[in-house]
Design a protein around this motif. Structure first.
Motif, PDB file in Angstrom:
ATOM      1  N   ASP A   1     -19.423 -50.502  46.472  1.00 19.63           N
ATOM      2  CA  ASP A   1     -18.292 -51.581  46.787  1.00 19.63           C
ATOM      3  C   ASP A   1     -16.913 -51.202  46.785  1.00 19.63           C
ATOM      4  O   ASP A   1     -16.412 -51.243  45.683  1.00 19.63           O
ATOM      5  CB  ASP A   1     -18.749 -52.609  45.618  1.00 19.63           C
TER       6      ASP A   1
ATOM      7  N   ASP B   1     -17.502 -49.198  42.240  1.00 14.29           N
ATOM      8  CA  ASP B   1     -18.961 -48.841  41.687  1.00 14.29           C
ATOM      9  C   ASP B   1     -20.088 -49.017  42.816  1.00 14.29           C
ATOM     10  O   ASP B   1     -19.758 -49.645  43.832  1.00 14.29           O
ATOM     11  CB  ASP B   1     -19.378 -50.161  40.930  1.00 14.29           C
TER      12      ASP B   1
ATOM     13  N   PHE C   1     -23.666 -50.198  44.619  1.00 16.64           N
ATOM     14  CA  PHE C   1     -24.162 -51.607  44.554  1.00 16.64           C
ATOM     15  C   PHE C   1     -25.673 -51.257  43.388  1.00 16.64           C
ATOM     16  O   PHE C   1     -26.035 -50.227  43.702  1.00 16.64           O
ATOM     17  CB  PHE C   1     -24.577 -51.840  45.909  1.00 16.64           C
ATOM     18  N   ASP C   2     -25.669 -52.346  42.748  1.00 22.92           N
ATOM     19  CA  ASP C   2     -26.836 -52.290  41.765  1.00 22.92           C
ATOM     20  C   ASP C   2     -28.188 -52.038  42.536  1.00 22.92           C
ATOM     21  O   ASP C   2     -28.380 -52.455  43.342  1.00 22.92           O
ATOM     22  CB  ASP C   2     -26.980 -53.615  40.978  1.00 22.92           C
ATOM     23  N   GLY C   3     -28.730 -51.220  41.916  1.00 25.80           N
ATOM     24  CA  GLY C   3     -30.266 -50.811  42.440  1.00 25.80           C
ATOM     25  C   GLY C   3     -30.331 -49.791  43.399  1.00 25.80           C
ATOM     26  O   GLY C   3     -31.496 -49.166  43.925  1.00 25.80           O
TER      27      GLY C   3
ATOM     28  N   TYR D   1     -28.924 -46.470  43.719  1.00 20.74           N
ATOM     29  CA  TYR D   1     -29.296 -45.274  43.216  1.00 20.74           C
ATOM     30  C   TYR D   1     -30.790 -44.964  42.957  1.00 20.74           C
ATOM     31  O   TYR D   1     -31.481 -44.164  43.508  1.00 20.74           O
ATOM     32  CB  TYR D   1     -28.425 -44.990  42.104  1.00 20.74           C
ATOM     33  N   ASN D   2     -31.435 -45.950  42.055  1.00 15.07           N
ATOM     34  CA  ASN D   2     -32.660 -45.910  41.750  1.00 15.07           C
ATOM     35  C   ASN D   2     -33.670 -45.913  43.052  1.00 15.07           C
ATOM     36  O   ASN D   2     -34.733 -45.204  43.030  1.00 15.07           O
ATOM     37  CB  ASN D   2     -33.227 -46.939  40.742  1.00 15.07           C
TER      38      ASN D   2
ATOM     39  N   PHE E   1     -21.559 -40.932  42.003  1.00 15.20           N
ATOM     40  CA  PHE E   1     -22.600 -42.041  41.827  1.00 15.20           C
ATOM     41  C   PHE E   1     -23.983 -41.787  42.718  1.00 15.20           C
ATOM     42  O   PHE E   1     -24.880 -42.308  42.112  1.00 15.20           O
ATOM     43  CB  PHE E   1     -22.181 -43.369  42.642  1.00 15.20           C
ATOM     44  N   TYR E   2     -23.997 -40.755  43.413  1.00 17.35           N
ATOM     45  CA  TYR E   2     -25.554 -40.528  44.104  1.00 17.35           C
ATOM     46  C   TYR E   2     -25.576 -38.966  44.282  1.00 17.35           C
ATOM     47  O   TYR E   2     -25.789 -38.202  45.292  1.00 17.35           O
ATOM     48  CB  TYR E   2     -25.543 -41.109  45.530  1.00 17.35           C
TER      49      TYR E   2
ATOM     50  N   HIS F   1     -27.058 -57.172  49.592  1.00 17.97           N
ATOM     51  CA  HIS F   1     -27.817 -55.836  49.044  1.00 17.97           C
ATOM     52  C   HIS F   1     -29.235 -56.285  48.367  1.00 17.97           C
ATOM     53  O   HIS F   1     -29.853 -55.567  48.381  1.00 17.97           O
ATOM     54  CB  HIS F   1     -26.696 -55.288  48.445  1.00 17.97           C
ATOM     55  N   LYS F   2     -29.332 -57.471  47.966  1.00 14.43           N
ATOM     56  CA  LYS F   2     -30.619 -57.803  47.382  1.00 14.43           C
ATOM     57  C   LYS F   2     -31.818 -57.760  48.383  1.00 14.43           C
ATOM     58  O   LYS F   2     -32.890 -56.922  48.147  1.00 14.43           O
ATOM     59  CB  LYS F   2     -30.532 -59.217  46.600  1.00 14.43           C
TER      60      LYS F   2
END
Length: 216
Positions: A15, A86, A88-90, A92-93, A122-123, A202-203
């Motif tokens: 983001d 930051d 985006f949530d989720g 990277y995993n 971040f990655y 993104h979800k």
């Protein structure tokens, strides 16, 4: 069979576009051109040279090589100095899992130091190939960035999927003949209508990527 996933960076992985846009707004103001964030969001995906030329053209001015280099360096300096971004949530995993089954690459319009700083933070150890805006002669919407990524990955376009969030990025992927999924992070979905599929946020993007069938 799908075996390669190619991601835009800003707005897809991170983001980060508000920070990019603010750096551009400040940079252009120093040469007497007033813009707002949305002016940058609408041409997101273009490399630094492309952004400068487009903004100068809109202002009725011409950017010579000397001013392009000056503004490119200044913008990068401001971005790295005030970087407040930051992932985006989720994401990277998810990518850590997808890495086991797919070739993963990044194709960004940003300069190499900027792309590397974000990806390394971040990655780390996720992507096989990273293409920056400085690695191509013709940035998005030209197909060169995505064609270069495929060439280095040694994969065919029919085996690739691009994830984009910017109009020029979607155009680049489609001009390269690649299936493109778009998420409207900073622009209206209508501006991404050339994409083969538009995902709401993104979800939903994470849900979509999680359901992709493994080629192995």
């Amino acid at each position: 069979m799908l075996n390669s996933l190619i991601f835009d960076a800003d707005g897809v992985l991170m983001d980060s576009m508000p920070c990019h846009a603010d750096a551009w707004v400040h940079t252009f103001s120093e040469v007497g051109i007033d813009i707002v964030r949305q002016d940058i969001y609408d041409i997101e995906g273009s490399n630094h040279v492309g952004v400068i030329k487009l903004i100068f053209k809109k202002a009725g001015r011409e950017a010579d090589p000397e001013i392009i280099e000056k503004l490119r360096v200044r913008k990068r300096e401001l971005f790295l100095k005030k970087k407040n971004i930051d992932p985006f949530d989720g994401m990277y995993n998810l990518l850590k899992k997808l890495k086991n089954d797919f070739h993963l690459a990044v194709v960004s319009g940003s300069d190499r130091p900027i792309v590397d700083s974000m990806i390394n933070e971040f990655y780390p150890d996720i992507f096989e190939v990273t293409i920056s805006g400085a690695d191509v002669n013709n940035g998005k919407p030209d197909p060169e960035p995505y064609l270069k990524a495929m060439e280095i990955l040694k994969v065919k376009k029919e085996n690739c999927l691009v994830i984009e969030n910017a109009p020029l990025g979607v155009d680049s992927a489609k001009n390269a003949g690649i299936y493109c999924v778009a998420v409207p992070t900073y622009v209206d979905a209508e501006k991404l209508k050339r994409a083969d599929q538009i995902i709401q946020d993104h979800k939903q993007l994470i849900e979509f990527l999680s359901d992709i069938e493994s080629p192995r």
